[in-house]
Structures are given as structure tokens and as C-alpha cells.
Design a protein around this motif. Structure first.
Motif, mmCIF file in Angstrom:
data_model
loop_
_atom_site.group_PDB
_atom_site.id
_atom_site.type_symbol
_atom_site.label_atom_id
_atom_site.label_comp_id
_atom_site.label_asym_id
_atom_site.label_seq_id
_atom_site.Cartn_x
_atom_site.Cartn_y
_atom_site.Cartn_z
ATOM 1 N N TYR A 9 30.225 9.930 45.419
ATOM 2 C CA TYR A 9 30.131 8.544 45.826
ATOM 3 C C TYR A 9 31.514 7.962 45.826
ATOM 4 C CZ TYR A 9 25.595 9.783 44.140
ATOM 5 O OH TYR A 9 24.426 10.442 43.926
ATOM 6 N N PHE A 10 31.696 6.965 46.588
ATOM 7 C CA PHE A 10 32.961 6.282 46.600
ATOM 8 C C PHE A 10 32.836 5.021 45.785
ATOM 9 C CE2 PHE A 10 32.883 8.935 50.294
ATOM 10 C CZ PHE A 10 34.118 9.525 50.250
ATOM 11 N N HIS A 168 21.910 4.541 42.970
ATOM 12 C CA HIS A 168 23.297 4.635 42.488
ATOM 13 C C HIS A 168 24.180 3.598 43.180
ATOM 14 C CE1 HIS A 168 27.032 6.883 41.218
ATOM 15 N NE2 HIS A 168 27.485 6.184 42.246
ATOM 16 N N GLU A 169 24.088 3.547 44.494
ATOM 17 C CA GLU A 169 24.946 2.608 45.235
ATOM 18 C C GLU A 169 24.529 1.159 44.969
ATOM 19 O OE1 GLU A 169 27.671 3.520 46.676
ATOM 20 O OE2 GLU A 169 27.258 5.640 46.336
ATOM 21 N N HIS A 172 26.335 -0.480 42.197
ATOM 22 C CA HIS A 172 27.655 -1.010 42.528
ATOM 23 C C HIS A 172 27.576 -2.416 43.137
ATOM 24 C CE1 HIS A 172 29.327 2.698 41.354
ATOM 25 N NE2 HIS A 172 29.149 3.369 42.473
ATOM 26 N N GLU A 188 31.154 4.624 37.495
ATOM 27 C CA GLU A 188 30.289 5.638 38.113
ATOM 28 C C GLU A 188 29.246 6.155 37.122
ATOM 29 O OE1 GLU A 188 30.208 6.093 41.159
ATOM 30 O OE2 GLU A 188 32.085 5.164 41.779
ATOM 31 N N TYR A 217 30.100 9.834 36.821
ATOM 32 C CA TYR A 217 28.847 10.359 37.341
ATOM 33 C C TYR A 217 27.916 10.792 36.208
ATOM 34 C CZ TYR A 217 31.538 9.787 41.492
ATOM 35 O OH TYR A 217 32.315 9.232 42.464
HETATM 36 ZN ZN LIG Z 1 29.381 5.349 42.803
#
Ligand SMILES: [Zn+2]
Length: 286
Positions: A9-10, A168-169, A172, A188, A217
Motif C-alpha cells: 500500500y502507499f 486498510h485504505e 488512512h 501502516e 503492515y
Molecule cells: Zn497503507
């Protein structure tokens, strides 16, 4: 990228990655630019009166976010799979509810970021997914999810993997980041901890204390899960809330949250796993 490799993921809040981002080099988080460490030694004191004794089981932000879906290519097999497997409204609403529940239940509404809209963009690109704010207003978020990646996931796991990446996103879109000074691995890790708690941990995730606590992560996510057992189930909500409006200072931060340094905590976690042994997790055990 193989189906068994760790999804990448960014970092949220970063500008969209360039099209040169490659699936062959997807291992490292890409944290936002951090200020020089010397700046973190001058921390404002944050007064935080956050607990709300009147909360119910569903956390409601001040404003219900506008949820949108953008499909760049309806003929893409990844787009077809998404539309076949998921109801987009439900998937996004459930992800919002899961994130708000894990990060903000019991906290006052003003603790929740004022996110106004979230747009899920399905498009062909390298990597897995990233989240970014709009240039004009950070309260408007975009989650970009790769249709190429969707195509690479085995059919038997495709639906859960898409849901897990969206959760997950979505983290953010709602988490705090100590004014951009929090370690990228912690950001993360919190995102994967929520994914774990929501029941979308992929089968290849495993607990491990190899390396540093902020590797990010699932490595950091499982560490946070262990912290819950060691320091109470509110600990990750407290960690996220302590990242609200304050700059990050490791010693002060971890002593305030847990009464110990994070290095000490990581050593305790390593001992709990048997001196570095890895343990396979059951994706349904959370
Ligand atoms: Zn992420």
C-alpha cells in the motif's frame, strides 16, 4: 506479483505515486516526508478529554461522508470481478463502520477527522492501492485500487482480498498521523490491525518479531494486537488518539500510552512469540 506476496500500500496523504511504481518493487511503505528529527523534540502539550460515556455501538462522525465510486474501464476484468463480487455501497459503508468502530468507539465525536468524502477509484495501475487527499482539500479522500491486482488474486480469495484492501485504505481516510510526524510503519501497522480486527487478514500473514517494531503492515499490526492483550483493548484507540494534533516523540509517546519504551515492548512481544519464531495466523481467528 504473486497472489501469496504481501500486498503493498502507499502511504496515505502522499501524492499519487507516479506511473513508474512497479509491482516488482512493492515492499516498502512510502511514508510522507517527515521533518528533521530535531523538530520533534519541541512538542506541544495536548489536552485530551476524549472519553464519551454515552457512546453507542455505532460510531457516527460529525458529518456522514459522501461515498463515491469511479470506474475507469468497465471492460477491465478487474472491474468486472469487483462488480460481480461486491455491492459497492455496502462494501464502502461497511469499511467506514469497521474503521470508526475500531479507532473511535468510546471517543468523542471531535476526535474523528472531518473526512467529507471518499471516492473509490478502480483503475489499471501498478501496485495494489493507495489513498490520497485531494490537492484542494485534504478532507476529500481518494482510494485508488488496482484492477491489475484484482486480476492477480485467485478467485477463491478475490472478494475477501478486495474487502481487506478497502478496509486498510479506509483507515488512512480516518486515522491521525501526529501532524505528519508519526512513523510510516506505525501508520501502516494501524491500518493492518484494523484489517485484522475486521476479519480480513489474508492467510499468508504471520506473526513475527524479526526486524523492527515499525516495519509496518501486518508485522506491526500483530504487535498492536499483542499490545491489546498486554495493555488493554483500548490501547490502539489511545495510540491513534495520541497521534491527534501532536507531534510524535517516541519516548514521550510510548511512555504515555504504555508506560514503557517501544523497544521494551517489542522485546516483550518477541519473547511472547518464542524468541523470533514466527507463528502462522488463522485469518478467521480475529
Ligand atoms: Zn497503507
Amino acid at each position: 506479483m504473486t497472489s501469496s506476496s504481501t500486498p503493498t500500500y502507499f502511504q496515505t496523504m502522499s501524492p499519487a505515486p507516479s506511473s513508474t511504481a512497479s509491482a516488482s518493487q512493492p515492499t516498502a511503505p512510502q511514508p510522507s516526508a517527515l521533518p528533521p528529527s530535531s523538530e520533534t523534540s519541541h512538542l506541544p502539550q495536548c489536552e485530551k478529554t476524549t472519553h464519551d460515556a454515552t457512546f453507542d455501538s455505532k460510531v457516527k462522525p460529525n458529518r456522514k461522508p459522501l461515498l463515491r465510486l469511479e470506474l475507469r474501464d468497465l471492460s477491465d476484468d478487474g472491474t468486472r470481478a469487483f462488480l460481480r463480487l461486491l455491492h459497492a455501497t455496502t462494501a464502502l459503508e461497511d469499511a467506514v463502520d469497521a474503521v470508526l468502530k475500531q479507532l473511535y468507539i468510546g471517543l468523542k465525536t471531535h476526535c474523528i477527522p472531518p473526512t467529507r468524502s471518499i471516492t473509490l477509484v478502480l483503475r489499471s495501475m501498478d501496485g495494489v492501492a493507495y489513498t490520497t487527499g485531494r490537492d484542494i482539500d485534504e478532507d476529500h479522500k481518494e482510494i485508488h485500487l488496482s484492477t491489475n491486482y484484482i486480476n492477480h488474486v485467485p478467485d477463491s480469495r478475490k472478494k475477501e482480498e478486495i474487502q481487506g484492501v478497502i478496509v486498510h485504505e479506509m483507515v488512512h481516510c480516518w486515522q491521525h498521523n501526529a501532524l505528519g510526524t508519526a512513523p510510516g510503519g506505525l501508520i501502516e501497522g494501524i491500518a493492518d490491525w484494523v484489517r485484522l480486527k475486521a476479519g480480513f487478514a489474508p492467510p499468508h500473514w504471520k506473526r513475527s518479531a524479526d526486524g523492527d517494531w515499525d516495519a509496518g503492515y501486518e508485522r506491526t499490526g500483530f504487535f498492536l494486537e499483542w499490545l491489546e492483550a498486554a495493555h488493554g483493548e483500548e490501547i490502539v484507540r489511545k495510540i491513534n488518539d495520541e497521534l491527534r494534533g501532536c507531534r510524535y516523540d517516541s519516548d514521550e509517546f510510548w511512555h504515555k500510552c504504555c508506560g514503557k519504551s517501544v523497544g521494551h515492548l517489542w522485546s516483550e512481544y518477541r519473547s511472547s512469540l518464542g524468541d523470533g519464531d514466527s507463528k502462522q495466523t488463522d485469518a478467521k481467528s480475529t
